[in-house]
Design a protein around this motif. Structure first.
Motif, PDB file in Angstrom:
ATOM      1  N   THR A 174       0.847  -1.186   0.000  1.00 44.97           N
ATOM      2  CA  THR A 174       0.000   0.000   0.000  1.00 44.97           C
ATOM      3  C   THR A 174       0.883   1.237   0.000  1.00 44.97           C
ATOM      4  N   CYS A 175       0.549   2.196  -0.815  1.00 45.04           N
ATOM      5  CA  CYS A 175       1.332   3.416  -0.877  1.00 45.04           C
ATOM      6  C   CYS A 175       0.469   4.604  -0.447  1.00 45.04           C
ATOM      7  N   VAL A 176       1.040   5.468   0.378  1.00 47.80           N
ATOM      8  CA  VAL A 176       0.327   6.676   0.795  1.00 47.80           C
ATOM      9  C   VAL A 176       1.222   7.870   0.500  1.00 47.80           C
ATOM     10  N   ASP A 177       0.636   8.914  -0.043  1.00 45.81           N
ATOM     11  CA  ASP A 177       1.396  10.122  -0.332  1.00 45.81           C
ATOM     12  C   ASP A 177       1.427  11.003   0.910  1.00 45.81           C
ATOM     13  N   LEU A 178       2.652  11.202   1.475  1.00 49.25           N
ATOM     14  CA  LEU A 178       2.759  12.075   2.644  1.00 49.25           C
ATOM     15  C   LEU A 178       3.220  13.477   2.236  1.00 49.25           C
ATOM     16  N   ILE A 179       3.092  13.810   0.983  1.00 48.47           N
ATOM     17  CA  ILE A 179       3.450  15.091   0.386  1.00 48.47           C
ATOM     18  C   ILE A 179       4.977  15.241   0.274  1.00 48.47           C
ATOM     19  N   ASP A 180       5.741  15.114   1.396  1.00 48.47           N
ATOM     20  CA  ASP A 180       7.198  15.221   1.263  1.00 48.47           C
ATOM     21  C   ASP A 180       7.801  13.930   0.695  1.00 48.47           C
ATOM     22  N   ASN A 181       7.217  12.832   1.090  1.00 45.22           N
ATOM     23  CA  ASN A 181       7.692  11.556   0.542  1.00 45.22           C
ATOM     24  C   ASN A 181       6.533  10.567   0.493  1.00 45.22           C
ATOM     25  N   LEU A 182       6.849   9.344   0.090  1.00 43.88           N
ATOM     26  CA  LEU A 182       5.799   8.319  -0.004  1.00 43.88           C
ATOM     27  C   LEU A 182       6.024   7.280   1.087  1.00 43.88           C
ATOM     28  N   GLU A 183       4.933   6.753   1.577  1.00 43.06           N
ATOM     29  CA  GLU A 183       5.040   5.725   2.608  1.00 43.06           C
ATOM     30  C   GLU A 183       4.541   4.409   2.029  1.00 43.06           C
ATOM     31  N   LEU A 184       5.401   3.391   2.065  1.00 39.65           N
ATOM     32  CA  LEU A 184       5.001   2.088   1.529  1.00 39.65           C
ATOM     33  C   LEU A 184       4.794   1.119   2.680  1.00 39.65           C
ATOM     34  N   THR A 185       3.668   0.427   2.672  1.00 39.89           N
ATOM     35  CA  THR A 185       3.412  -0.582   3.694  1.00 39.89           C
ATOM     36  C   THR A 185       3.299  -1.936   3.020  1.00 39.89           C
ATOM     37  N   TYR A 186       4.172  -2.844   3.386  1.00 38.66           N
ATOM     38  CA  TYR A 186       4.121  -4.210   2.859  1.00 38.66           C
ATOM     39  C   TYR A 186       3.391  -5.053   3.891  1.00 38.66           C
ATOM     40  N   SER A 187       2.306  -5.664   3.484  1.00 45.37           N
ATOM     41  CA  SER A 187       1.521  -6.474   4.420  1.00 45.37           C
ATOM     42  C   SER A 187       1.711  -7.953   4.102  1.00 45.37           C
ATOM     43  N   PHE A 188       1.979  -8.717   5.141  1.00 47.81           N
ATOM     44  CA  PHE A 188       2.160 -10.161   4.984  1.00 47.81           C
ATOM     45  C   PHE A 188       1.214 -10.898   5.909  1.00 47.81           C
ATOM     46  N   ASP A 189       0.875 -12.096   5.478  1.00 45.03           N
ATOM     47  CA  ASP A 189       0.012 -12.938   6.312  1.00 45.03           C
ATOM     48  C   ASP A 189       0.844 -14.103   6.830  1.00 45.03           C
ATOM     49  N   HIS A 190       0.832 -14.270   8.156  1.00 44.55           N
ATOM     50  CA  HIS A 190       1.533 -15.411   8.734  1.00 44.55           C
ATOM     51  C   HIS A 190       0.562 -16.110   9.675  1.00 44.55           C
ATOM     52  N   ASN A 191       0.093 -17.275   9.285  1.00 43.35           N
ATOM     53  CA  ASN A 191      -0.922 -18.007  10.047  1.00 43.35           C
ATOM     54  C   ASN A 191      -2.075 -17.105  10.467  1.00 43.35           C
ATOM     55  N   LEU A 192      -2.645 -16.434   9.511  1.00 39.50           N
ATOM     56  CA  LEU A 192      -3.821 -15.569   9.682  1.00 39.50           C
ATOM     57  C   LEU A 192      -3.532 -14.287  10.449  1.00 39.50           C
ATOM     58  N   GLU A 193      -2.273 -14.020  10.739  1.00 34.33           N
ATOM     59  CA  GLU A 193      -1.953 -12.767  11.408  1.00 34.33           C
ATOM     60  C   GLU A 193      -1.321 -11.829  10.398  1.00 34.33           C
ATOM     61  N   LEU A 194      -1.719 -10.561  10.435  1.00 28.08           N
ATOM     62  CA  LEU A 194      -1.145  -9.606   9.488  1.00 28.08           C
ATOM     63  C   LEU A 194       0.133  -9.017  10.076  1.00 28.08           C
ATOM     64  N   VAL A 195       1.183  -9.002   9.279  1.00 29.17           N
ATOM     65  CA  VAL A 195       2.440  -8.391   9.698  1.00 29.17           C
ATOM     66  C   VAL A 195       2.737  -7.282   8.700  1.00 29.17           C
ATOM     67  N   HIS A 196       3.008  -6.086   9.203  1.00 30.79           N
ATOM     68  CA  HIS A 196       3.259  -4.971   8.284  1.00 30.79           C
ATOM     69  C   HIS A 196       4.708  -4.511   8.373  1.00 30.79           C
ATOM     70  N   LEU A 197       5.235  -4.144   7.224  1.00 25.92           N
ATOM     71  CA  LEU A 197       6.569  -3.544   7.172  1.00 25.92           C
ATOM     72  C   LEU A 197       6.386  -2.176   6.534  1.00 25.92           C
ATOM     73  N   ARG A 198       6.888  -1.146   7.203  1.00 22.73           N
ATOM     74  CA  ARG A 198       6.622   0.184   6.670  1.00 22.73           C
ATOM     75  C   ARG A 198       7.942   0.885   6.343  1.00 22.73           C
ATOM     76  N   VAL A 199       8.033   1.430   5.151  1.00 17.47           N
ATOM     77  CA  VAL A 199       9.241   2.174   4.760  1.00 17.47           C
ATOM     78  C   VAL A 199       8.844   3.479   4.092  1.00 17.47           C
ATOM     79  N   LYS A 200       9.757   4.426   4.127  1.00 21.03           N
ATOM     80  CA  LYS A 200       9.533   5.697   3.433  1.00 21.03           C
ATOM     81  C   LYS A 200      10.346   5.681   2.147  1.00 21.03           C
TER      82      LYS A 200
END
Lengths: 359, 106
Positions: free
Chosen positions: B12-38
């Motif tokens: 998922t990408c969100v525009d924060l105006i100065d930069n972009l925020e990318l969230t990588y979502s993973f599923d591990h045994n029905l649990e969501l794990v997110h990794l967030r980078v700018k």
């Protein structure tokens, strides 16, 4: 060395209900490579949602897909409810489950019909759609619309079921079940269906997981994963067990959907019998602030909603990851090595919904 | 994530105006794990499609909508996965005039 030919498959093709183009590289009759082209029905819904006020977005979310529209409004409403800390009355949650499972029944029956049509069984196609019509009539009686119901709203439901209708629905579900059970042996045992589907388009368990398959495509490959196991809404009280098949071929994907229709009918009956009394809607107030990821199980698989808000009325970001979007990479894995004549069956076996994919 | 057999759900990408925020979502045994980078808007960003090939669709979509270039993306649609050649570019980026409009709405 056989010569290679490039065949554009779609976007207009008799078996595709929606415009998807696959550029197939074939060696004689064998597919070597498939590359998808999208963008024929891209509407910019995510952008539109940022410009709209958040209540209007319910109707926008419903129009992402013309089949599983109720699930979209449910997921969207529950995202907003989480942001605003609204507790939905139990009766409304049960009604949502009933409508959601009804749309699963009609979506799977639609797919089973199209699937039968893909290998030329016209009468089976008609039979499936005849049964499906009854579930659409139920939606129309209860929700006011055949497919787009607009029954779900933030804080609850806009439509209620009265006692007469509840009893009539229990009867009607039993009749749909009786009608559908007559078709089940055809899907499970028919020689010509097995000939076209067993061992075709095999997706291994490892591939299904690493390529991010969802829904019946994932479960047909032996992975026990269904977003309903998360226990959102009343599913936690339903002793829900997902339908899993091991073989990973087109036949297994068909079987999963056949069994899911029966399971959905069971869930509807149970929910109708247990339907709690009380309010169906609560009023809400408050400021939208924060972000939420929400997953729900659509007929085609798991769907992810991401809603982020920091303003009063509008959303900052609204992202929808629909099941077909996740199922396209597995499809591209299934196609190489198959016969050109099997491409329609394999492509349909993931139940592609392109207007969902492109939004 | 790959070693733990997590299933990639989406990017998922969100525009924060100065930069972009990318969230990588993973599923591990029905649990969501997110990794967030700018990510900076005008610098190419490394693609994960070499590891999770299924990410190519989501990354191509971000390339279309936000104009963020991905390095080593395969297949690369060059920003034309969803958009046609004559459509406006990078429609999901927040425009200056839209920012003004949002401030009014608060």
């Amino acid at each position: 060395m056989p010569s290679r030919t490039v065949i554009p498959f779609g976007p207009q093709h008799p078996v595709f209900p929606e415009p998807l183009q696959l550029t197939l590289t074939v060696e004689d009759e064998k597919v070597v490579e498939a590359v998808p082209s999208l963008g024929y029905v891209h509407r910019g819904l995510e952008k539109g949602a940022e410009l709209n006020d958040f209540v209007k977005n319910i109707y926008l979310a419903e129009r992402v897909c013309g089949i599983c529209s109720f699930m979209h409004s449910w997921t969207y409403c529950s995202c907003i409810e989480e942001l605003l800390n609204i507790e939905v009355p139990p009766r409304a949650e049960y009604l949502r489950l009933i409508f959601a499972e009804l749309s699963r029944v009609h979506s799977h029956l639609l797919w089973l019909g199209l699937y039968a049509d893909a290998f030329g069984l016209e009468s089976l196609f008609m039979q499936c759609w005849r049964v499906r019509e009854r579930s659409l009539d139920m939606q129309e009686a209860a929700g006011g619309g055949r497919v787009i119901l607009s029954a779900c709203t933030i804080g609850g439901m806009r439509r209620n079921l009265d006692e007469d209708m509840r009893r009539a629905f229990i009867k009607e579900v039993a009749e749909i079940r009786r009608d559908f059970e007559r078709l089940v042996p055809v899907f499970l045992n028919d020689y010509s269906i097995k000939k076209r589907t067993v061992g075709v388009g095999v997706l291994s368990k490892e591939d299904a997981q690493s390529l991010g398959a969802v829904g019946p495509t994932l479960r047909a490959s032996g992975v026990r994963s269904d977003a309903r196991m998360l226990g959102y809404g009343p599913y936690k009280e339903m002793d829900f067990e997902p339908v899993v098949e091991e073989d990973g071929d087109c036949y297994a994907r068909g079987v999963v959907r056949v069994k899911e229709v029966l399971q959905a009918l069971d869930l509807i009956t149970r929910a109708l019998e247990r339907l709690p009394e009380g309010e169906i809607k609560v009023n809400f107030r408050g400021r939208l602030k924060g972000e939420v990821f929400k997953r729900m199980e659509q007929p085609r698989g798991e769907m992810l909603y991401y809603v982020r808000a920091s303003r009063n009325k509008n959303l900052d970001r609204f992202r929808i990851r629909t099941p077909t979007f996740a199922n396209i990479p597995p499809l591209l894995k299934m196609l190489p090595g198959c016969d050109l004549s099997d491409v329609p069956v394999i492509t349909l076996s993931i139940d592609p919904c392109i207007s969902c994919t492109e939004r | 994530m790959w070693d733990k057999k997590c299933r990639l759900v989406t990017v998922t990408c969100v525009d924060l105006i100065d930069n972009l925020e990318l969230t990588y979502s993973f599923d591990h045994n029905l649990e969501l794990v997110h990794l967030r980078v700018k990510a900076e808007k005008d610098r190419p960003f490394p693609s994960i499609s070499g590891i999770y090939w299924a990410a190519f669709l989501a990354e191509n979509e971000i390339q279309d909508q936000f104009g963020l270039r991905f390095e080593n993306l395969h297949p690369d649609y060059q920003g034309f996965l969803l958009l046609s050649r004559d459509a406006p570019r990078t429609p999901m980026l927040r425009q200056v005039e839209e920012r003004g409009l949002n401030e009014d709405a608060v």
